[in-house]
Every structure is written in structure tokens, then in C-alpha cells.
Design an enzyme around this catalytic site. Structure first.
Site, PDB file in Angstrom:
ATOM      1  N   GLY A   1       0.845  -1.199   0.000  1.00  0.00           N
ATOM      2  CA  GLY A   1       0.000   0.000   0.000  1.00  0.00           C
ATOM      3  C   GLY A   1       0.873   1.239   0.000  1.00  0.00           C
TER       4      GLY A   1
ATOM      5  N   CYS B   1       5.424  -6.112   1.388  1.00  0.00           N
ATOM      6  CA  CYS B   1       5.790  -4.684   1.370  1.00  0.00           C
ATOM      7  C   CYS B   1       5.178  -3.964   2.578  1.00  0.00           C
ATOM      8  CB  CYS B   1       5.372  -4.080   0.031  1.00  0.00           C
ATOM      9  SG  CYS B   1       6.091  -2.472  -0.276  1.00  0.00           S
ATOM     10  N   TYR B   2       4.180  -3.112   2.372  1.00  0.00           N
ATOM     11  CA  TYR B   2       3.530  -2.431   3.511  1.00  0.00           C
ATOM     12  C   TYR B   2       3.034  -3.465   4.516  1.00  0.00           C
ATOM     13  CZ  TYR B   2       0.163   0.457   6.091  1.00  0.00           C
ATOM     14  OH  TYR B   2      -0.540   1.105   7.077  1.00  0.00           O
TER      15      TYR B   2
ATOM     16  N   HIS C   1       7.835  -7.745  -4.095  1.00  0.00           N
ATOM     17  CA  HIS C   1       6.486  -8.120  -4.546  1.00  0.00           C
ATOM     18  C   HIS C   1       6.508  -9.453  -5.304  1.00  0.00           C
ATOM     19  CE1 HIS C   1       4.261  -4.420  -3.550  1.00  0.00           C
ATOM     20  NE2 HIS C   1       5.471  -3.890  -3.599  1.00  0.00           N
TER      21      HIS C   1
ATOM     22  N   GLU D   1       4.081 -11.075  -6.359  1.00  0.00           N
ATOM     23  CA  GLU D   1       2.986 -11.133  -7.340  1.00  0.00           C
ATOM     24  C   GLU D   1       3.363 -10.488  -8.666  1.00  0.00           C
ATOM     25  OE1 GLU D   1       3.224  -9.215  -4.783  1.00  0.00           O
ATOM     26  OE2 GLU D   1       2.305  -7.235  -5.033  1.00  0.00           O
TER      27      GLU D   1
ATOM     28  N   SER E   1     -11.009  -1.006 -31.639  1.00  0.00           N
ATOM     29  CA  SER E   1      -9.870  -0.145 -31.956  1.00  0.00           C
ATOM     30  C   SER E   1      -8.852  -0.879 -32.815  1.00  0.00           C
ATOM     31  CB  SER E   1      -9.186   0.278 -30.655  1.00  0.00           C
ATOM     32  OG  SER E   1      -8.538  -0.853 -30.086  1.00  0.00           O
ATOM     33  N   GLY E   2      -9.107  -2.176 -33.040  1.00  0.00           N
ATOM     34  CA  GLY E   2      -8.124  -2.966 -33.787  1.00  0.00           C
ATOM     35  C   GLY E   2      -7.138  -3.648 -32.856  1.00  0.00           C
ATOM     36  N   GLY E   3      -7.142  -3.278 -31.585  1.00  0.00           N
ATOM     37  CA  GLY E   3      -6.218  -3.873 -30.610  1.00  0.00           C
ATOM     38  C   GLY E   3      -6.790  -5.142 -30.009  1.00  0.00           C
TER      39      GLY E   3
ATOM     40  N   ASP F   1      -7.498  -6.022 -26.862  1.00  0.00           N
ATOM     41  CA  ASP F   1      -8.505  -5.996 -25.794  1.00  0.00           C
ATOM     42  C   ASP F   1      -9.919  -5.849 -26.360  1.00  0.00           C
ATOM     43  OD1 ASP F   1      -6.276  -6.085 -24.237  1.00  0.00           O
ATOM     44  OD2 ASP F   1      -6.296  -3.966 -23.702  1.00  0.00           O
ATOM     45  N   SER F   2     -10.115  -4.844 -27.230  1.00  0.00           N
ATOM     46  CA  SER F   2     -11.473  -4.644 -27.762  1.00  0.00           C
ATOM     47  C   SER F   2     -11.857  -5.780 -28.705  1.00  0.00           C
ATOM     48  CB  SER F   2     -11.591  -3.287 -28.454  1.00  0.00           C
ATOM     49  OG  SER F   2     -10.712  -3.214 -29.536  1.00  0.00           O
ATOM     50  N   THR F   3     -10.868  -6.381 -29.378  1.00  0.00           N
ATOM     51  CA  THR F   3     -11.179  -7.495 -30.279  1.00  0.00           C
ATOM     52  C   THR F   3     -11.636  -8.707 -29.470  1.00  0.00           C
ATOM     53  OG1 THR F   3      -9.502  -6.695 -31.810  1.00  0.00           O
ATOM     54  CG2 THR F   3     -10.246  -8.953 -32.134  1.00  0.00           C
TER      55      THR F   3
ATOM     56  N   LYS G   1      -3.362  -8.305 -19.151  1.00  0.00           N
ATOM     57  CA  LYS G   1      -3.049  -8.451 -20.580  1.00  0.00           C
ATOM     58  C   LYS G   1      -2.672  -9.894 -20.953  1.00  0.00           C
ATOM     59  CE  LYS G   1      -2.510  -5.367 -23.356  1.00  0.00           C
ATOM     60  NZ  LYS G   1      -3.616  -4.746 -24.069  1.00  0.00           N
TER      61      LYS G   1
END
Ligand code: XMP
Length: 510
Positions: free
Chosen positions: A52, A79-80, A166, A168, A222-224, A226-228, A366
Site C-alpha cells: 500500500g 511490502c507495507y 512483490h 505477485e 480499436s483494432g487492438g 482488448d477490444s477485439t 493483458k
């Protein structure tokens, strides 16, 4: 189940995801919640205290009831979280040693259950301003870095562990093994087979659509990737309802517009293309503040989609390819983590929207989106393509965005990426792009003085976007990039290579 107590880290959700991919169920709870009933239940077999942004000593720092140590449930502080363990158990924390990015970790206690079957030296990622300087009673150091003695600590008897780094974060070597050791060896939880099922996701989307009154669905493509992928997932259940729309903002790579029609051929969807180049340039005129730019772009996209929706009978929904890193960096995660930048599709959205959002990938990273894309049999060129942000070149031009500067950055981008393609490097890296830095410097070209612009080059490796390292491009290729850009563009005075990691530096400059 492992309960992750959240103290506002950018990567709290990533801890949950890593555990889930390893086959361990995990739940995030806010540090402000009363944890007693959760921890008393048989379900809780392990506790992770997240990182955090706070300092344990500062006023209003999120703390936790000391009783947590009496439940005899194994605890791992990250960490925190580790600093909190030390603080609550009468150790000491100071703000002495800042570390951001990679550090070499040396395991001191090779018998520690946390480091079982893990090499004794490996690279870990740090992101902290404070450190533990005095251990609580009955704790010992189990790993150190050159700069930080107390990099990992434990009280083996009480099964309380702390790591300053970290595990993770993808870039931390053996990070998943450390989390697995905690869950499997220390908490004694047996891993289940992969918890994630794509069929459930498709079913959930269909139900939400039914419950929210059905209607036509506009897909913001958008052609990328994620949206595809988001559109393909929704198409599995509701293909006939989808109308894909590509808003040509002029801020994206020129090739995108030509490719967009082919991407959805296999599912028989034909995106409508809206030329909005003039609108975006007009709205961005005179704007230099990065957050303002992002918000204007987000709002303009939505205004255009809503205008289009009016032309379609019963259009009610909008698919966006939002992913979790967009959400968390925009400060919109459930834990209200700090706003790093307002991603155009999250923090950049107007407060009131007429269209209801469908975001199938909102809780995925991603690398997971790529996995889903492969599962849906999307072509390799799409699944493995470099991501390109919605606000595009606008956030790579420091200062005002205008047609002249847009044309320049697009041309430089093409030169850079053609060189990378020629050397078979383009496909291997995560993202590569130039930045118009807005800084001027002196050069001498053909015996004449040029007071021109400094071009930044950013090329890096990443998987889940939460961390990144700069790509070790061969010197000869870097040399070719610098020479070609300097020679081709008279207004350029020098080319610099950005060697910052994330954290601390984000991938985009704005
Ligand atoms: P940062 O700069 O936040 O970038 O480290 C992480 C990834 O997200 C992309 N990015 C965006 N994508 N809308 C998007 O669709 C945005 O507003 C946005 N900002 C950054 C960036 O290119 C990188 O892949």
C-alpha cells in the site's frame, strides 16, 4: 481460501489472480472491514497483508487489529504488509532506504518453508520508501538484498512471514513459487484445477444483458487485442445484437484503419468507420496537461458512440475492451488505489452515460486476455500484437497535439518499428514507440546549427502491464534507429533511449 487484506496497493488484485492461476481460491477484503467473522470461519486458511502507498507511522495509515496474530492462521505480509507486521509486533520501521525496480535477493535461510525449492539468488522487484529496521521478537531475517538486510523475515513457529519485495509482480523471479509455497506448504491448502472457465464468463454477460432489458450492443473496436477479444467473447452469445464501430480519431497508427475490417470477418461483423479526426484535433487544441488530454479523449469517444447510438433502434449497450490495469491505474478498483493516470476508457469517461457498459475483460490482465484470445482461436497477429493505447500518439506528444506534430510522430514511429521488424525484434517486445519530448537541444547538421527536438525511444518487455523492463536492444540496432531518425527528420536534434523500469516509471510518458 486465502484472505487478502487490502491496504491500497496497485497490485493487490494481482496477488489474487496469481493465486487463482495456481489453483488457490482467494478473496480480497478491505483493511477497514471488521475481519473477525471472516477470519473465524473455517474457510480462511491463510492471510496475506497487501502492499500500500501509506507509511505505518503516518496519521490515518490503514492499520489492522492486533488480534489477527492470535488466530493461528498463517500470515504473509507483502511490502507495507510486512512493515505492518513489524510495527504491530513492536519492531521498527523507518523511511531510510528507497528501492524501486529490480534487486538481487540472497536467501539466507535456505530451510525457510517460504523459499522451498527456490534458488538461493534471484531477482525480485521492489517498490518501497520505508523499510523494517528492527525485527519483532522471535523473528529472523531469511533473505537480504545488497541494500536491504531485512528483505524477508519470518517467525516460523507462529507461521508469520514478511517480504519487502512483490512476489505477485511478473518480473520477480520465482514469485509464483513463493506464493505457492505459502499457500500449499505453509497454509496446507491443496491446489484445485484451474478455477477460471470462459463459458461462465459468456453466460454471465448474456444474463446481464437479459436482466438490463436487452437491446442492441455497440462495440467500440480499436483494432487492438482488448477490444477485439471483448467483442469476440460477447459475439459467442449475442452476435446478432453487435454493431462494431471504429472511431478513426487520427491518433492511432495509420495501418489500423485498413486492418479493422478484416479482423471481424470470421464472425461476420463489419465495423462501421467514423472519421472523427477533425473533432479530436479541435478538442485537443491548446491542451497540454496529460490528465486533461486523457479525459477529453475519453469523453469525445463516448460522445461519438452516443451520437451513433441515436441512429440505431434500441441501442442500449457499449462493449469496451477495458482490462484490469486500466482500472487500477485510473484509481477505479474496488480498493480505490491511487490515481496514476486516467485511462481514457475508465477515468476518462464522462460521469453520466446513456449507454450501459459491457466490459468482459475488466478483471483480467493483458497476459490473460492473450490466453483467452488463443482459446477463442483468434489469429496470432492479433493475439501477439503490440498493444496500442486508445489515446494513441496524443499521450506520446508532450505538450500540445496538433496535425504537424501528429504527422511527425507517426512518421518517426514507422521508421522505428520498420527497423525493429527488419531485425526480427518487433514481435519479441511488448511495445515500442517514439516520444516527442517537447525538449529542444542543439545539433549540427551539414555544418549548420539546428535547435531541434529531442526524440525519446521507449522499447520494453512486459506480460501483464503491471511491471516492465526496458528491452536490451543490440547497440547496433539502437545506433541504426538514432541515425535514421536524425537523418530523416530535419527538426530532430537528438535521440535518447529510455532505460526506466516500471515501477517506478509508467510505460507511456504521459
Ligand atoms: P502505462 O503508461 O499506464 O501503460 O504504464 C500501461 C499500458 O496501457 C496502455 N495505456 C492505455 N491504454 N487507454 C488505453 O487503452 C489509455 O488511456 C492508456 N494509457 C496507457 C499503454 O500503452 C500500456 O500498454
Amino acid at each position: 481460501m486465502i484472505i487478502i487484506v487490502d491496504f491500497g496497493s496497485q497490485t493487490t488484485h494481482l496477488i489474487k489472480r496469481r493465486l487463482e492461476w495456481l489453483g488457490f481460491e482467494a478473496k480480497i477484503v478491505s483493511s477497514k472491514e471488521n475481519l473477525n467473522s471472516i477470519l473465524k470461519s473455517d474457510l480462511c486458511r491463510g492471510i496475506i497483508l497487501s502492499g500500500g502507498p501509506s507509511s505505518v507511522y503516518e496519521k490515518n495509515a490503514p492499520l489492522i487489529d492486533k488480534k489477527i496474530f492470535d488466530y493461528k492462521i498463517p500470515i504473509l505480509g507483502i511490502c507495507y504488509g510486512m512493515q505492518l507486521i513489524a510495527y504491530l509486533l513492536d519492531g521498527q520501521v523507518t523511511s531510510h532506504q528507497r528501492e524501486y525496480g529490480p534487486q538481487n535477493l540472497n536467501i539466507i535461510d535456505k530451510k525457510s518453508h517460504l523459499f522451498k525449492n527456490i534458488p538461493s539468488k534471484f531477482s525480485v522487484w521492489m517498490s518501497h520508501g520505508d523499510q523494517v529496521v528492527k525485527l519483532p521478537k522471535n523473528f529472523k531475517i531469511i533473505a537480504s538484498t545488497e541494500k536491504l538486510k531485512e528483505a524477508a523475515i519470518e517467525n516460523d513457529l507462529k507461521k508469520i512471514y514478511g517480504v519487502q519485495f512483490h512476489p505477485e509482480i511478473y518480473h520477480t523471479e520465482n514469485g509464483s513459487e513463493i506464493l505457492k509455497n505459502f499457500a500449499q506448504n505453509i497454509c496446507a491448502i491443496a491446489p484445485k484445477k484451474n478455477i477460471f472457465q470462459i463459458e461462465n464468463l459468456i453466460e454471465k454477460i448474456k444474463n446481464e444483458w437479459l436482466n438490463q432489458g436487452k437491446g442492441k450492443i455497440i462495440s467500440a473496436v480499436s483494432g487492438g487485442i482488448d477490444s477485439t477479444v471483448a467483442t469476440f467473447i460477447v459475439a459467442k452469445a449475442l452476435k446478432k445484437e453487435i454493431i462494431p464501430i471504429f472511431v478513426d480519431s487520427g491518433l492511432l497508427r495509420e495501418e489500423t484503419k485498413n486492418k479493422i475490417k478484416d479482423i471481424f470477418k470470421s464472425v461476420d461483423l463489419k465495423p462501421k468507420i467514423i472519421n472523427a479526426r477533425k473533432i479530436f484535433l479541435k478538442k485537443l487544441k491548446g491542451v497540454v496537461d496529460p490528465e486533461k488530454k486523457r479525459k477529453i479523449i475519453g469523453k469525445t469517444y463516448i460522445e461519438i458512440f452516443e451520437k451513433e447510438a441515436k441512429k440505431i433502434k434500441n441501442a442500449k449497450f457499449l462493449i469496451q475492451g477495458t482490462i484490469y490495469s486500466d482500472v487500477v491505474e485510473s484509481g477505479h478498483s474496488d480498493n480505490k488505489s491511487a490515481v496514476i493516470k486516467s485511462h481514457h476508457n475508465v477515468g476518462g469517461l464522462p460521469k453520466k452515460m446513456k449507454l450501459k457498459l459491457i466490459e468482459p475483460l475488466r478483471y483480467f490482465y493483458k497476459d490473460e486476455v492473450r490466453m483467452i484470445g488463443r482459446f477463442l482461436n483468434l489469429p496470432k497477429e492479433i493475439v501477439d500484437a503490440q498493444p496500442f493505447p486508445g489515446p494513441g500518439f496524443a499521450i506520446r506528444i508532450i505538450g500540445e497535439v496538433n496535425k504537424k506534430r501528429l504527422d511527425l510522430i507517426k512518421k518517426i514511429d514507422e521508421v522505428l518499428n520498420n527497423i525493429l521488424k527488419k531485425h526480427n525484434l518487433y514481435e519479441k517486445i511488448f511495445q515500442s514507440f517514439p516520444i516527442l519530448t517537447g525538449i529542444k537541444s542543439t545539433a549540427v547538421k551539414g555544418d549548420g546549427r539546428v535547435y531541434g527536438e529531442v526524440i525519446g525511444i521507449r522499447i520494453y518487455e512486459s506480460t501483464d502491464i503491471m511491471s516492465a523492463s526496458w528491452a536490451k536492444i543490440p547497440y547496433e540496432v539502437l545506433n541504426e534507429i538514432a541515425q535514421e531518425i536524425n537523418q530523416k527528420f530535419s527538426q530532430v536534434s537528438r535521440v535518447v533511449y529510455d532505460i526506466s523500469t516500471k515501477p517506478p516509471s509508467t510505460m507511456e510518458w504521459e
